[in-house]
Design a protein around this motif. Structure first.
Motif, PDB file in Angstrom:
ATOM      1  N   ASN A  43       0.820  -1.234   0.000  1.00 42.48           N
ATOM      2  CA  ASN A  43       0.000   0.000   0.000  1.00 42.48           C
ATOM      3  C   ASN A  43       0.852   1.281   0.000  1.00 42.48           C
ATOM      4  OD1 ASN A  43      -2.187  -1.819   0.427  1.00 42.48           O
ATOM      5  ND2 ASN A  43      -1.718  -1.837   2.590  1.00 42.48           N
ATOM      6  N   THR A  44       0.277   2.326   0.567  1.00 44.43           N
ATOM      7  CA  THR A  44       0.989   3.596   0.710  1.00 44.43           C
ATOM      8  C   THR A  44       0.913   4.013   2.185  1.00 44.43           C
ATOM      9  OG1 THR A  44      -1.060   4.542  -0.049  1.00 44.43           O
ATOM     10  CG2 THR A  44       0.751   4.531  -1.632  1.00 44.43           C
ATOM     11  N   LEU A  45       1.646   5.056   2.528  1.00 42.85           N
ATOM     12  CA  LEU A  45       1.852   5.338   3.952  1.00 42.85           C
ATOM     13  C   LEU A  45       0.560   5.581   4.743  1.00 42.85           C
ATOM     14  CD1 LEU A  45       3.449   5.944   6.474  1.00 42.85           C
ATOM     15  CD2 LEU A  45       4.061   8.162   5.528  1.00 42.85           C
ATOM     16  N   THR A  46      -0.271   6.509   4.277  1.00 39.38           N
ATOM     17  CA  THR A  46      -1.467   6.830   5.064  1.00 39.38           C
ATOM     18  C   THR A  46      -2.367   5.598   5.172  1.00 39.38           C
ATOM     19  OG1 THR A  46      -1.302   9.091   4.231  1.00 39.38           O
ATOM     20  CG2 THR A  46      -3.348   8.508   5.326  1.00 39.38           C
ATOM     21  N   VAL A  47      -2.463   4.862   4.079  1.00 38.17           N
ATOM     22  CA  VAL A  47      -3.277   3.629   4.102  1.00 38.17           C
ATOM     23  C   VAL A  47      -2.709   2.665   5.144  1.00 38.17           C
ATOM     24  CG1 VAL A  47      -3.959   1.600   2.754  1.00 38.17           C
ATOM     25  CG2 VAL A  47      -4.015   3.869   1.710  1.00 38.17           C
TER      26      VAL A  47
ATOM     27  N   ALA B   5       1.170  17.803  13.492  1.00 38.34           N
ATOM     28  CA  ALA B   5       1.639  16.599  12.790  1.00 38.34           C
ATOM     29  C   ALA B   5       1.401  16.816  11.299  1.00 38.34           C
ATOM     30  CB  ALA B   5       0.853  15.391  13.279  1.00 38.34           C
ATOM     31  N   PHE B   6       2.056  16.036  10.460  1.00 37.63           N
ATOM     32  CA  PHE B   6       1.807  16.135   9.022  1.00 37.63           C
ATOM     33  C   PHE B   6       0.295  15.996   8.790  1.00 37.63           C
ATOM     34  CE2 PHE B   6       1.573  14.702   4.654  1.00 37.63           C
ATOM     35  CZ  PHE B   6       2.420  15.604   4.041  1.00 37.63           C
ATOM     36  N   PRO B   7      -0.291  16.856   7.963  1.00 33.67           N
ATOM     37  CA  PRO B   7      -1.760  16.875   7.846  1.00 33.67           C
ATOM     38  C   PRO B   7      -2.381  15.504   7.573  1.00 33.67           C
ATOM     39  CG  PRO B   7      -0.816  18.743   6.707  1.00 33.67           C
ATOM     40  CD  PRO B   7       0.347  17.927   7.200  1.00 33.67           C
ATOM     41  N   SER B   8      -1.737  14.688   6.756  1.00 30.72           N
ATOM     42  CA  SER B   8      -2.338  13.383   6.452  1.00 30.72           C
ATOM     43  C   SER B   8      -2.511  12.564   7.736  1.00 30.72           C
ATOM     44  CB  SER B   8      -1.475  12.618   5.448  1.00 30.72           C
ATOM     45  OG  SER B   8      -2.219  11.613   4.824  1.00 30.72           O
ATOM     46  N   ASP B   9      -1.558  12.682   8.652  1.00 33.58           N
ATOM     47  CA  ASP B   9      -1.661  11.954   9.921  1.00 33.58           C
ATOM     48  C   ASP B   9      -2.817  12.512  10.757  1.00 33.58           C
ATOM     49  OD1 ASP B   9       0.674  11.074   8.835  1.00 33.58           O
ATOM     50  OD2 ASP B   9       1.769  10.984  10.719  1.00 33.58           O
ATOM     51  N   GLN B  10      -2.975  13.819  10.719  1.00 31.55           N
ATOM     52  CA  GLN B  10      -4.092  14.415  11.477  1.00 31.55           C
ATOM     53  C   GLN B  10      -5.425  13.916  10.933  1.00 31.55           C
ATOM     54  OE1 GLN B  10      -3.865  18.684  12.310  1.00 31.55           O
ATOM     55  NE2 GLN B  10      -1.758  18.708  11.580  1.00 31.55           N
TER      56      GLN B  10
ATOM     57  N   TRP C  45       5.002   4.637  15.217  1.00 28.09           N
ATOM     58  CA  TRP C  45       5.719   5.795  14.655  1.00 28.09           C
ATOM     59  C   TRP C  45       5.468   5.936  13.169  1.00 28.09           C
ATOM     60  CZ3 TRP C  45       7.960   9.131  17.922  1.00 28.09           C
ATOM     61  CH2 TRP C  45       8.214   8.672  19.223  1.00 28.09           C
ATOM     62  N   ASP C  46       5.275   7.185  12.740  1.00 26.10           N
ATOM     63  CA  ASP C  46       5.277   7.509  11.317  1.00 26.10           C
ATOM     64  C   ASP C  46       6.729   7.851  10.975  1.00 26.10           C
ATOM     65  OD1 ASP C  46       5.389   8.851   8.910  1.00 26.10           O
ATOM     66  OD2 ASP C  46       3.573  10.030   9.237  1.00 26.10           O
ATOM     67  N   LEU C  47       7.330   7.021  10.143  1.00 28.12           N
ATOM     68  CA  LEU C  47       8.768   7.196   9.867  1.00 28.12           C
ATOM     69  C   LEU C  47       9.030   7.708   8.453  1.00 28.12           C
ATOM     70  CD1 LEU C  47      10.060   4.004  11.717  1.00 28.12           C
ATOM     71  CD2 LEU C  47       9.951   6.359  12.550  1.00 28.12           C
ATOM     72  N   ALA C  48       8.080   8.485   7.927  1.00 22.53           N
ATOM     73  CA  ALA C  48       8.223   9.012   6.565  1.00 22.53           C
ATOM     74  C   ALA C  48       9.579   9.684   6.353  1.00 22.53           C
ATOM     75  CB  ALA C  48       7.104  10.013   6.286  1.00 22.53           C
ATOM     76  N   HIS C  49       9.995  10.482   7.339  1.00 27.64           N
ATOM     77  CA  HIS C  49      11.237  11.250   7.174  1.00 27.64           C
ATOM     78  C   HIS C  49      12.435  10.568   7.820  1.00 27.64           C
ATOM     79  CE1 HIS C  49       9.529  14.896   5.356  1.00 27.64           C
ATOM     80  NE2 HIS C  49       8.432  14.386   5.882  1.00 27.64           N
ATOM     81  N   ALA C  50      12.182   9.394   8.384  1.00 27.62           N
ATOM     82  CA  ALA C  50      13.249   8.714   9.126  1.00 27.62           C
ATOM     83  C   ALA C  50      13.854   7.545   8.344  1.00 27.62           C
ATOM     84  CB  ALA C  50      12.696   8.216  10.458  1.00 27.62           C
TER      85      ALA C  50
ATOM     86  N   TRP D   7       6.251   3.770   6.915  1.00 25.98           N
ATOM     87  CA  TRP D   7       7.024   4.829   6.258  1.00 25.98           C
ATOM     88  C   TRP D   7       6.757   4.771   4.761  1.00 25.98           C
ATOM     89  CZ3 TRP D   7       8.820   0.520   8.705  1.00 25.98           C
ATOM     90  CH2 TRP D   7       9.423  -0.468   7.926  1.00 25.98           C
ATOM     91  N   CYS D   8       7.054   5.867   4.073  1.00 25.45           N
ATOM     92  CA  CYS D   8       6.926   5.849   2.621  1.00 25.45           C
ATOM     93  C   CYS D   8       8.305   5.580   2.032  1.00 25.45           C
ATOM     94  CB  CYS D   8       6.360   7.170   2.115  1.00 25.45           C
ATOM     95  SG  CYS D   8       7.293   8.597   2.674  1.00 25.45           S
ATOM     96  N   SER D   9       8.325   5.289   0.748  1.00 24.92           N
ATOM     97  CA  SER D   9       9.609   4.893   0.149  1.00 24.92           C
ATOM     98  C   SER D   9      10.136   5.938  -0.822  1.00 24.92           C
ATOM     99  CB  SER D   9       9.419   3.570  -0.595  1.00 24.92           C
ATOM    100  OG  SER D   9       8.409   3.725  -1.574  1.00 24.92           O
ATOM    101  N   TYR D  10       9.366   7.016  -0.995  1.00 27.48           N
ATOM    102  CA  TYR D  10       9.743   7.944  -2.077  1.00 27.48           C
ATOM    103  C   TYR D  10      10.633   9.089  -1.610  1.00 27.48           C
ATOM    104  CZ  TYR D  10       5.310   9.736  -0.145  1.00 27.48           C
ATOM    105  OH  TYR D  10       4.300  10.135   0.696  1.00 27.48           O
ATOM    106  N   LYS D  11      10.899   9.173  -0.301  1.00 27.45           N
ATOM    107  CA  LYS D  11      11.750  10.266   0.176  1.00 27.45           C
ATOM    108  C   LYS D  11      13.206   9.795   0.144  1.00 27.45           C
ATOM    109  CE  LYS D  11       8.033  12.019   3.096  1.00 27.45           C
ATOM    110  NZ  LYS D  11       7.702  13.265   2.427  1.00 27.45           N
ATOM    111  N   TYR D  12      13.784   9.535   1.333  1.00 25.18           N
ATOM    112  CA  TYR D  12      15.202   9.145   1.356  1.00 25.18           C
ATOM    113  C   TYR D  12      15.427   7.784   0.704  1.00 25.18           C
ATOM    114  CZ  TYR D  12      15.723  13.019   4.570  1.00 25.18           C
ATOM    115  OH  TYR D  12      15.734  14.270   5.141  1.00 25.18           O
TER     116      TYR D  12
HETATM  117  C1  LIG Z   1       5.262  12.691   7.896  1.00 29.92           C
HETATM  118  C2  LIG Z   1       4.366  12.254   6.780  1.00 29.92           C
HETATM  119  N1  LIG Z   1       3.327  11.466   7.035  1.00 29.92           N
HETATM  120  C3  LIG Z   1       2.485  11.056   6.065  1.00 29.92           C
HETATM  121  C4  LIG Z   1       2.676  11.438   4.758  1.00 29.92           C
HETATM  122  C5  LIG Z   1       1.681  10.998   3.729  1.00 29.92           C
HETATM  123  O1  LIG Z   1       2.193  10.034   2.884  1.00 29.92           O
HETATM  124  P1  LIG Z   1       1.323   9.334   1.742  1.00 29.92           P
HETATM  125  O2  LIG Z   1       0.764  10.411   0.887  1.00 29.92           O
HETATM  126  O3  LIG Z   1       2.324   8.513   0.996  1.00 29.92           O
HETATM  127  O4  LIG Z   1       0.264   8.526   2.387  1.00 29.92           O
HETATM  128  C6  LIG Z   1       3.768  12.240   4.434  1.00 29.92           C
HETATM  129  C7  LIG Z   1       4.010  12.660   3.041  1.00 29.92           C
HETATM  130  O5  LIG Z   1       4.889  13.401   2.708  1.00 29.92           O
HETATM  131  C8  LIG Z   1       4.630  12.674   5.467  1.00 29.92           C
HETATM  132  O6  LIG Z   1       5.661  13.479   5.225  1.00 29.92           O
END
Ligand SMILES: Cc1ncc(COP(=O)(O)O)c(C=O)c1O
Length: 425
Positions: free
Chosen positions: A103-107, A132-137, A217-222, A240-245
């Motif tokens: 899937n993807t991070l928020t999912v 927090a990052f809006p998607s997490d909120q 933990w949301d490790l998107a940036h970690a 975590w997502c895979s498209y950053k680091y």
């Molecule tokens: C900290 C954090 N959480 C969640 C997301 C959302 O990720 P996605 O759109 O892949 O679900 C991001 C996207 O940049 C993010 O930086």
């Protein structure tokens, strides 16, 4: 180390850089015919050249084998995701059985909430960080509503102190203790996306467990940026997502971690699907759900092989290099960038400040610069000059030198462009 703000000095550092050869393994966008200075690996990592080879492999197998590719491709598709377990476990400090990709991070955060947020009348609160990052909120608010609860009663945000840019770990722990046996879950970004601050995940996890809550933990940036020891820290889950680091391309698949201690608990609620079902029996088309052992038991749909292909290319590069080598260069090049920014600020009397912590344990690659005077025109100037940075409202420029592909000379060059940008405004 004592740094110098000169091209010769920067070049010397590049000459000593053990990772220098990896720069050629990436494609760079160009501005005015020149490779850009790419500082947004914390948003979308550059494309590894090998990504295309890995995607082409799947495309060719699909063209030549069609459905047979599931079992007979060189890298069969039916368990392609399992190729990630070993290399990715090293990136996040886990056992191979504790990680998978899907899937993807928020999912995935939603999927984790299904298992790890089970509010009761007494224990129902969630602690997260302010802003927090809006998607997490949105994810938290909608999960809470899904359980028929009111987000205002449930979500407890830990705030920054007046006049401070960063959260204090002790304030998070104090809030955990204050909420105590009403606390069901702590879910925070391990690195704050805005400031680049790294939280003390070990201590916070321990504090959450002490009051009987789950900690995720949301490790998107970690992921791919800082040292993680998710297994030893006893973290319950992470995503975590895979498209950053991790350089896997826009919207590519996300990774999850579920601690070994939860693996044999088949009673944990899950949103199942056939790819989470007992692998040996997946194609028997049985009626009752029997989750796989390990993180694989949180899979649901058949996995997106084309999206995973560039991630696999990248993860294998991380495995070849080793995380320690990455961290060593990360600290040095980020410190050099910090030095350059401070030097330029002195030279031109710049009206901006770094809001990322100075302490190396509290930051990864990213430095966030708060502009008091320059405003968005400086951001536009940098972009026009081929320095790719990002802007976050109200006035922050985020810069992330990436150890895999950034050079020390680029840090120096950036300083010169920054200086001109301020002087010519
Ligand atoms: C900290 C954090 N959480 C969640 C997301 C959302 O990720 P996605 O759109 O892949 O679900 C991001 C996207 O940049 C993010 O930086």
């Amino acid at each position: 180390m004592t740094f110098e703000n000169s091209r010769e000095f920067a070049k010397q550092l590049d000459a000593q850089d053990a990772l220098a050869k990896y720069r050629d393994e990436f494609n760079f966008p160009k501005v005015n015919g020149k490779k850009t200075i790419y500082f947004t690996g914390n948003s979308l990592g550059l494309q590894p050249k090998s990504a295309k080879t890995y995607i082409d492999e799947v495309m060719n197998d699909w063209a030549e084998m069609a459905v047979e590719g599931h079992f007979f491709a060189d890298k069969p598709w039916w368990d392609y995701h399992e190729r990630f377990s070993k290399p990715l476990s090293k990136v996040v400090g886990a056992l191979p059985s504790e990680v998978t990709v899907m899937n993807t991070l928020t999912v995935n955060l939603h999927m984790m909430m299904v298992s790890f947020y089970q509010p009761t009348e007494k224990r129902y609160k969630i602690i997260c960080e302010e802003k927090a990052f809006p998607s997490d909120q949105y994810m938290l608010q909608t999960q809470v509503k899904f359980h028929g609860l009111n987000p205002d009663d449930v979500i407890v945000e830990v705030k920054r102190r007046e006049g401070e840019y960063n959260l204090r770990n002790e304030d998070i722990i104090a809030k955990i203790n204050e909420v105590g046996d009403e606390l069901a879950l702590v879910l925070i970004g391990g690195i704050n996306y805005y400031t680049g601050q790294v939280l003390d995940m070990k201590a916070i996890t321990e504090a959450g467990h002490k009051v009987g809550a789950f900690v995720g933990w949301d490790l998107a940036h970690a992921a791919g940026n800082i040292k993680l020891e998710l297994h030893d820290w006893n973290v319950d889950f992470a995503a975590w997502c895979s498209y950053k680091y991790m350089n896997a391309g826009p919207g590519s698949v996300s990774g999850i971690f579920v601690h070994e201690k939860h693996h044999s608990n088949k009673d944990l609620p899950r949103f199942g699907g056939w790819y989470g079902h007992n692998k040996e029996r997946r194609f028997l088309m049985e009626p009752n759900y029997d989750p796989n052992p390990g993180a694989l038991g949180w899979q649901s749909s058949c996995t997106g092989v084309l999206a995973m292909a560039p991630y696999l290319a990248s993860v294998e590069m991380f495995e070849e290099i080793g995380m320690e080598a990455l961290f060593e260069k990360r600290d040095k090049i980020t410190a050099y960038l910090e030095f350059i920014i401070e030097e330029i600020a002195k030279e031109v009397n710049g009206n901006f400040e770094l809001i990322t912590p100075k302490n190396l344990n509290e930051r990864g690659s990213q430095l966030s610069v708060l502009l008091h005077g320059e405003g968005k025109s400086l951001f536009h100037y940098l972009m026009k000059e081929g320095v790719i940075v990002d802007w976050r409202e109200p006035a922050v420029i985020r810069l992330a030198p990436v150890p895999l592909y950034s050079t020390y000379e680029e840090m120096y060059e950036f300083g010169q462009i920054l200086k001109r940008g301020i002087q010519t405004k």
